[in-house]
Design a protein around this motif. Structure first.
Motif, mmCIF file in Angstrom:
data_model
loop_
_atom_site.group_PDB
_atom_site.id
_atom_site.type_symbol
_atom_site.label_atom_id
_atom_site.label_comp_id
_atom_site.label_asym_id
_atom_site.label_seq_id
_atom_site.Cartn_x
_atom_site.Cartn_y
_atom_site.Cartn_z
ATOM 1 N N ASP A 358 0.833 -1.204 0.000
ATOM 2 C CA ASP A 358 0.000 0.000 0.000
ATOM 3 C C ASP A 358 0.869 1.256 0.000
ATOM 4 O O ASP A 358 1.109 1.863 1.043
ATOM 5 C CB ASP A 358 -0.921 -0.013 1.233
ATOM 6 N N PRO A 359 1.364 1.677 -1.164
ATOM 7 C CA PRO A 359 2.208 2.879 -1.217
ATOM 8 C C PRO A 359 1.498 4.133 -0.714
ATOM 9 O O PRO A 359 2.112 4.961 -0.026
ATOM 10 C CB PRO A 359 2.562 2.996 -2.706
ATOM 11 N N VAL A 360 0.211 4.293 -1.057
ATOM 12 C CA VAL A 360 -0.521 5.480 -0.616
ATOM 13 C C VAL A 360 -0.575 5.526 0.906
ATOM 14 O O VAL A 360 -0.564 6.599 1.524
ATOM 15 C CB VAL A 360 -1.936 5.508 -1.222
ATOM 16 N N GLY A 361 -0.602 4.360 1.542
ATOM 17 C CA GLY A 361 -0.613 4.303 2.997
ATOM 18 C C GLY A 361 0.601 4.957 3.622
ATOM 19 O O GLY A 361 0.530 5.479 4.745
ATOM 20 N N LEU A 362 1.737 4.944 2.906
ATOM 21 C CA LEU A 362 2.926 5.626 3.429
ATOM 22 C C LEU A 362 2.686 7.134 3.485
ATOM 23 O O LEU A 362 3.031 7.785 4.476
ATOM 24 C CB LEU A 362 4.143 5.308 2.560
ATOM 25 N N ARG A 363 2.075 7.688 2.449
ATOM 26 C CA ARG A 363 1.767 9.123 2.468
ATOM 27 C C ARG A 363 0.775 9.442 3.580
ATOM 28 O O ARG A 363 0.938 10.433 4.307
ATOM 29 C CB ARG A 363 1.201 9.551 1.106
ATOM 30 N N TYR A 404 8.153 -1.602 -6.258
ATOM 31 C CA TYR A 404 7.705 -1.336 -4.889
ATOM 32 C C TYR A 404 8.265 -0.003 -4.395
ATOM 33 O O TYR A 404 7.532 0.861 -3.894
ATOM 34 C CB TYR A 404 8.148 -2.475 -3.978
ATOM 35 N N PHE A 405 9.578 0.155 -4.531
ATOM 36 C CA PHE A 405 10.190 1.378 -4.022
ATOM 37 C C PHE A 405 9.767 2.596 -4.840
ATOM 38 O O PHE A 405 9.554 3.671 -4.271
ATOM 39 C CB PHE A 405 11.711 1.246 -4.007
ATOM 40 N N ARG A 406 9.672 2.455 -6.142
ATOM 41 C CA ARG A 406 9.265 3.589 -6.964
ATOM 42 C C ARG A 406 7.909 4.121 -6.507
ATOM 43 O O ARG A 406 7.715 5.335 -6.352
ATOM 44 C CB ARG A 406 9.206 3.184 -8.437
ATOM 45 N N ARG A 407 6.974 3.219 -6.285
ATOM 46 C CA ARG A 407 5.627 3.643 -5.880
ATOM 47 C C ARG A 407 5.635 4.270 -4.487
ATOM 48 O O ARG A 407 4.928 5.248 -4.230
ATOM 49 C CB ARG A 407 4.682 2.447 -5.949
ATOM 50 N N ASN A 478 18.501 12.726 -5.816
ATOM 51 C CA ASN A 478 17.719 13.131 -4.649
ATOM 52 C C ASN A 478 16.219 12.900 -4.862
ATOM 53 O O ASN A 478 15.388 13.707 -4.476
ATOM 54 C CB ASN A 478 17.977 14.590 -4.276
ATOM 55 N N GLY A 479 15.906 11.770 -5.491
ATOM 56 C CA GLY A 479 14.524 11.375 -5.693
ATOM 57 C C GLY A 479 13.875 11.951 -6.927
ATOM 58 O O GLY A 479 12.697 11.662 -7.189
ATOM 59 N N ALA A 480 14.604 12.730 -7.724
ATOM 60 C CA ALA A 480 14.011 13.338 -8.912
ATOM 61 C C ALA A 480 13.857 12.329 -10.049
ATOM 62 O O ALA A 480 12.942 12.456 -10.865
ATOM 63 C CB ALA A 480 14.861 14.525 -9.378
ATOM 64 N N ASP A 481 14.746 11.337 -10.111
ATOM 65 C CA ASP A 481 14.720 10.337 -11.187
ATOM 66 C C ASP A 481 14.301 9.000 -10.610
ATOM 67 O O ASP A 481 15.097 8.285 -10.018
ATOM 68 C CB ASP A 481 16.096 10.234 -11.838
ATOM 69 N N LEU A 482 13.019 8.657 -10.781
ATOM 70 C CA LEU A 482 12.491 7.368 -10.305
ATOM 71 C C LEU A 482 12.252 6.411 -11.474
ATOM 72 O O LEU A 482 11.636 5.359 -11.290
ATOM 73 C CB LEU A 482 11.187 7.590 -9.543
ATOM 74 N N GLY A 483 12.714 6.757 -12.639
ATOM 75 C CA GLY A 483 12.452 5.957 -13.836
ATOM 76 C C GLY A 483 13.202 4.638 -13.848
ATOM 77 O O GLY A 483 14.079 4.378 -13.046
#
Length: 483
Positions: A358-363, A404-407, A478-483
């Protein structure tokens, strides 16, 4: 939106799951050294791996076997840490969360002077981390209570353990304080009510009276110890910071039925209890009332209330792996999570071990914690345990881990964009290690593969997975490139 300059990226692991060398350098046995791996057990059945009795402890300590006691061998980080730290530095880590094994410094917990071989090991570890530009984030107590204290007086059930822990912490601050700026007192301090032996050194069959009362008594002693060592740290190193560490068991109502909503509210009240005490400085009245209705009395001693109020933590850290739902229906389907069973969410996918993703759950968790406490946050555990396959050419392709990590990073960045003060992120774990719940290594978390199987067979060779290179790119941007 980009993450702030100075955001810390890295990984997290625990001494009892990586160091091994359980008899080396004068180390004494810890509670995790008697936990067995059961190769024919269903890994989703968490409870069977944590049934501890006096007989099982005696049987475990009658042998030096490491095959069926995997945490005794770990991944040999004790001897191979320079190699592993070099790989973490290659990924670009600016922080690494580790823990100090209490019994490396005080083998039984009761010695008056520290074991110098243990001190030397951690001095070497932290010095090398600093040389590589990796900031240590150090947990004082991460599931490794001295076994001698567990057998003597159920460790944290006895208030005398507070003074022993203070001695341990003072030694850590005196000997390592020039190298370590950020500390955590107790890992997942709330977990003592789920696995009291691992978290509190409590052997259930030896407890006189109600086990739930014993768990909350021990928890209160840990609260007092945490506040005491927070005061100590601030006096010795005014620029240092102490954090608490919560198991984020984010829970939604299974339906919009008011009874499900009320049940979820009651559950969350107790989930937040530990952070309320450590970050806000007091037991909340409704939580105290809930404990009273369960027949639990908090064993306040003179000065406890004032100590807890005056010495709260500087930041809040937490683990987040999954979310769950709550329902009043007795037939609701339940699924495993991080040492718990929760009602299954039909909208989420699950890992092989039943943990719902649940990635949204982290937010949601980040926003809830920051809105509730207004203190800086640190994600110190988050990751996916999966079986990896080694190809014929010696590579590990793990797109599922990258996904998983990207999301999760996407949602983490959204929370920061909404105003959450998040200081850093450490994945669990940067390298394959022995699982806390099942004592497997085949439940792999790392960006780095370790050539060992569940019985310890293999070379121990380290190999970079595809996710290694992906995380390296994320950190560099610094998290800008998640591709």
């Amino acid at each position: 939106m980009p993450l702030p300059d100075g955001f810390l990226w890295g990984g997290a692991m625990a001494a009892n799951q990586v160091e091994g060398a359980w008899r080396a350098g004068g180390r004494g046995p810890a509670v995790t050294d008697v936990q067995t791996y059961k190769p024919h057990a269903d890994p989703k059945e968490y409870a069977i791996h944590h049934v501890v009795t006096l007989d099982s402890i005696r049987e475990a300590m009658s042998t030096d076997d490491t095959t069926y006691f995997p945490k005794r061998r770990g991944i040999d980080f004790y001897h191979r840490y320079p190699e592993d730290l070099a790989l973490f530095a290659e990924m670009g880590f600016t922080v690494l969360r580790v823990s100090i094994a209490w019994t490396r410094l005080f083998p039984t917990g009761e010695e008056t002077e520290p074991n110098e071989e243990g001190v030397a090991f951690y001095l070497g570890l932290f010095t090398e981390m600093r040389r590589l530009g990796i900031e240590p984030l150090v947990t004082l107590s991460h599931y490794d209570q001295p076994l001698a204290l567990a057998l003597k007086n159920n460790c944290w059930l006895d208030r005398s353990t507070i003074a022993l822990f203070e001695r341990f912490a003072r030694t850590c601050f005196e000997r390592f304080g020039h190298l370590v700026r950020r500390w955590l007192s107790f890992n997942e301090i709330d977990s003592i009510t789920r696995h009291p032996f691992t978290s509190g050194g409590i052997v259930p069959e030896t407890v006189e009276g109600d086990l739930v009362q014993a768990e909350y008594t021990a928890l209160h002693h840990q609260f007092v110890a945490s506040a005491s060592v927070t005061r100590m740290l601030h006096e010795m190193w005014p620029d240092a910071e102490m954090g608490c560490m919560l198991t984020a068991l984010t829970t939604y109502p299974n339906t919009c039925h008011p009874d499900d909503v009320a049940a979820t509210q009651a559950k969350e009240r107790m989930l937040y209890l530990c952070t309320d005490v450590q970050a806000a400085g007091a037991y909340p009245p409704l939580a105290l009332r809930a404990l009273e209705r369960r027949g639990v009395t908090v064993p306040f001693a003179p000065g406890d209330v004032e100590l807890l109020r005056a010495h709260t933590v500087d930041f809040i850290s937490f683990s987040y792996y999954m979310s769950m739902t709550e329902s009043v229906r007795p037939d609701a389907e339940r699924t495993p999570g991080n040492t718990v069973l929760g009602v299954k969410n039909p909208y989420l996918e699950s890992s092989e071990w039943g943990w719902q993703i649940d990635p949204v759950g982290l937010r949601i968790t980040l926003i809830d914690l920051y809105d509730r406490y207004g203190k800086p946050l640190f994600i110190v555990e988050n990751g996916l345990g999966m079986r990896d396959e080694l190809t014929e050419d010696g590579r590990i392709h793990d797109p599922y881990r990258i996904d998983y990590f990207r999301r999760h990073f996407t949602e983490m960045i959204r929370a920061v964009d909404e105003g959450v003060d998040l200081r850093g992120y450490t994945s669990w774990a940067p390298i394959d290690l022995i699982s806390a719940s099942t004592s497997q290594i085949s439940k792999r978390y790392g960006f780095i593969h370790v050539d060992l199987d569940d019985l310890g067979h293999g070379t121990g060779e380290r190999r970079r997975k595809d996710s290694f290179w992906w995380y390296q790119k994320v950190i560099a941007s610094n998290g800008a490139d998640l591709g």
